[in-house]
Motif scaffolding. Sequence first.
Motif, short mmCIF file in Angstrom:
data_model
loop_
_atom_site.label_atom_id
_atom_site.label_comp_id
_atom_site.label_asym_id
_atom_site.label_seq_id
_atom_site.Cartn_x
_atom_site.Cartn_y
_atom_site.Cartn_z
N PRO A 136 -3.44 3.32 -1.97
CA PRO A 136 -3.76 2.31 -2.99
C PRO A 136 -2.73 1.20 -3.03
CG PRO A 136 -2.99 4.36 -3.99
CD PRO A 136 -3.21 4.64 -2.54
N GLU A 137 -3.21 0.01 -3.41
CA GLU A 137 -2.38 -1.20 -3.39
C GLU A 137 -1.83 -1.51 -4.78
OE1 GLU A 137 -1.73 -3.32 -0.80
OE2 GLU A 137 -3.14 -2.69 0.76
N VAL A 138 -0.56 -1.92 -4.81
CA VAL A 138 0.07 -2.36 -6.06
C VAL A 138 0.91 -3.60 -5.75
CG1 VAL A 138 0.20 -0.01 -6.99
CG2 VAL A 138 2.14 -0.93 -5.73
N GLN A 139 1.23 -4.34 -6.79
CA GLN A 139 2.16 -5.46 -6.63
C GLN A 139 3.58 -4.91 -6.58
OE1 GLN A 139 -0.53 -8.65 -6.50
NE2 GLN A 139 1.68 -8.82 -6.42
N ARG A 140 4.37 -5.39 -5.63
CA ARG A 140 5.76 -4.93 -5.52
C ARG A 140 6.51 -5.13 -6.84
NH1 ARG A 140 9.93 -4.30 -1.52
NH2 ARG A 140 8.47 -4.75 0.16
N SER A 141 6.28 -6.25 -7.49
CA SER A 141 6.99 -6.54 -8.74
C SER A 141 6.68 -5.51 -9.81
CB SER A 141 6.64 -7.94 -9.25
OG SER A 141 5.24 -8.07 -9.45
N GLU A 142 5.42 -5.05 -9.86
CA GLU A 142 5.03 -4.05 -10.86
C GLU A 142 5.64 -2.69 -10.54
OE1 GLU A 142 2.68 -4.39 -13.88
OE2 GLU A 142 4.14 -5.97 -13.46
N LEU A 143 5.70 -2.35 -9.26
CA LEU A 143 6.32 -1.08 -8.88
C LEU A 143 7.80 -1.09 -9.22
CD1 LEU A 143 6.00 1.67 -7.58
CD2 LEU A 143 6.28 0.59 -5.34
N ARG A 144 8.46 -2.20 -8.95
CA ARG A 144 9.87 -2.29 -9.30
C ARG A 144 10.06 -2.20 -10.81
NH1 ARG A 144 14.18 -7.20 -9.01
NH2 ARG A 144 15.96 -6.08 -8.17
N ASP A 163 0.87 -1.17 0.00
CA ASP A 163 0.00 0.00 0.00
C ASP A 163 0.91 1.23 0.00
OD1 ASP A 163 0.70 -0.98 2.56
OD2 ASP A 163 -0.78 0.28 3.54
N ILE A 164 0.77 2.04 -1.04
CA ILE A 164 1.66 3.18 -1.24
C ILE A 164 0.95 4.43 -0.76
CG2 ILE A 164 3.05 4.47 -2.89
CD1 ILE A 164 3.96 1.56 -2.37
N HIS A 165 1.47 5.04 0.29
CA HIS A 165 0.76 6.08 1.02
C HIS A 165 0.94 7.46 0.40
CE1 HIS A 165 1.61 3.18 4.60
NE2 HIS A 165 0.65 2.74 3.82
N ASP A 166 -0.10 8.27 0.55
CA ASP A 166 -0.05 9.60 -0.05
C ASP A 166 0.85 10.57 0.70
OD1 ASP A 166 -1.66 9.93 2.18
OD2 ASP A 166 -3.47 10.48 1.07
N TYR A 167 1.31 10.19 1.89
CA TYR A 167 2.16 11.10 2.68
C TYR A 167 3.64 10.73 2.64
CZ TYR A 167 1.30 7.33 6.04
OH TYR A 167 1.17 6.11 6.65
N ASN A 168 4.01 9.64 1.95
CA ASN A 168 5.43 9.32 1.81
C ASN A 168 5.73 8.63 0.47
OD1 ASN A 168 4.36 6.79 2.63
ND2 ASN A 168 5.22 6.97 4.69
#
Length: 376
Positions: A99-107, A47-52
């Motif tokens: 919002p949630e993302v897959q770590r692999s996709e973010l990388r 979960d990628i936060h809007d404050y960091n």
Amino acid sequence: MHMPVTIIGAGLGGLTLARVLHVHGIPVTVYEAESSPSARTQGGMLDIHDYNGQLALEAAGLMDEFHAIVLEGRQAMRVLDRDGTVLLDKADDGTGGRPEVQRSELRRILLDSLPAGTVRWGRKVSSTRTLGEGRHEVTFADGGTVSTSLLVGADGAWSRVRPLLSTATPEYAGTSFVETYLFDADTRHPAAAKAVGGGMLIAPAPGREIFAHRESGDTLHTYVALTEPQDWFDAIDFTDAAAATARIAREFDGWAPELTALITDGDTAPVLRPHYTLPTGHRWDRVPGVTLLGDAAHLALPNGEGANLALLDGAELGQAIAAHPDDIETALTEYEQAMFLRSAEPATFEGVELSEIFSGDNTTHGLIDMITEKGK
């Protein structure tokens, strides 16, 4: 600034730093022990936060790419009692800031944003040493070396760069995850899939918790949390998947079958993930030409913040270097002082300190009370 920045580790923090430096026209090389981007799986949901975390991606100029990989609906959260009773059911109404993302996709989007050749794969670091006058040498397992005037350790819990700055080493935190997966869950594991719902499930009890996420592709990813000493886990033969599964499942005798199925019906062998931490507030005196980010600097219990903080570390370090290209020590000091303050804060999940969640007194009603109280 014309001298290249040397980054050890192609995780999320190191790649974010590389991207921000690239955006500002600063040369950078990343050395990574893995042989290729697909050498191993990259973990589950973040979960990628809007404050960091999102601030970091904005600094990297990757917000459009980020929005494209968000999995809608995954911010939903349920808390279940051990008998399967749903005690808290928070829907994902689209207004949350994580919002949630897959770590692999973010990388992947970070890697795709860098020029070819920025990451040097298969370069495992064996040691580092100080050469003097702000320069450091990195020695690789194959015997090769590289020297640099700006070295960044983004190489995780067991960082080979950290000894240049600190004598601190990670210590076992008293808890571990046992990780399992269920694939095609709605079809093959419908009861477990219904229990998890559309996002995350938490089923807590004193010293024993089940966390599960609905990931992409109809996959349920489960983390069984157990508060036990290391020798307790050492007595389990994790090379024998059936025996290890049965031993872990015994700790949940009497729990609802839709919850224990997340352990017993796993489509992969159970994997032990012990938790290690660095001392809270870990810091060091300024050493010219070298710094750390992410877990190398502030390893903590899993709490949904680790990846976000690594992203923010990378972005802020890159911005500091870009702001002071001719005064690297000022840039590193600026970055470290802000990072030290962040890393001194207690680890929390949903606003609740992890020491409370993993305590021997943890219960479903207690967790709900803590979450709802913090949310007021």
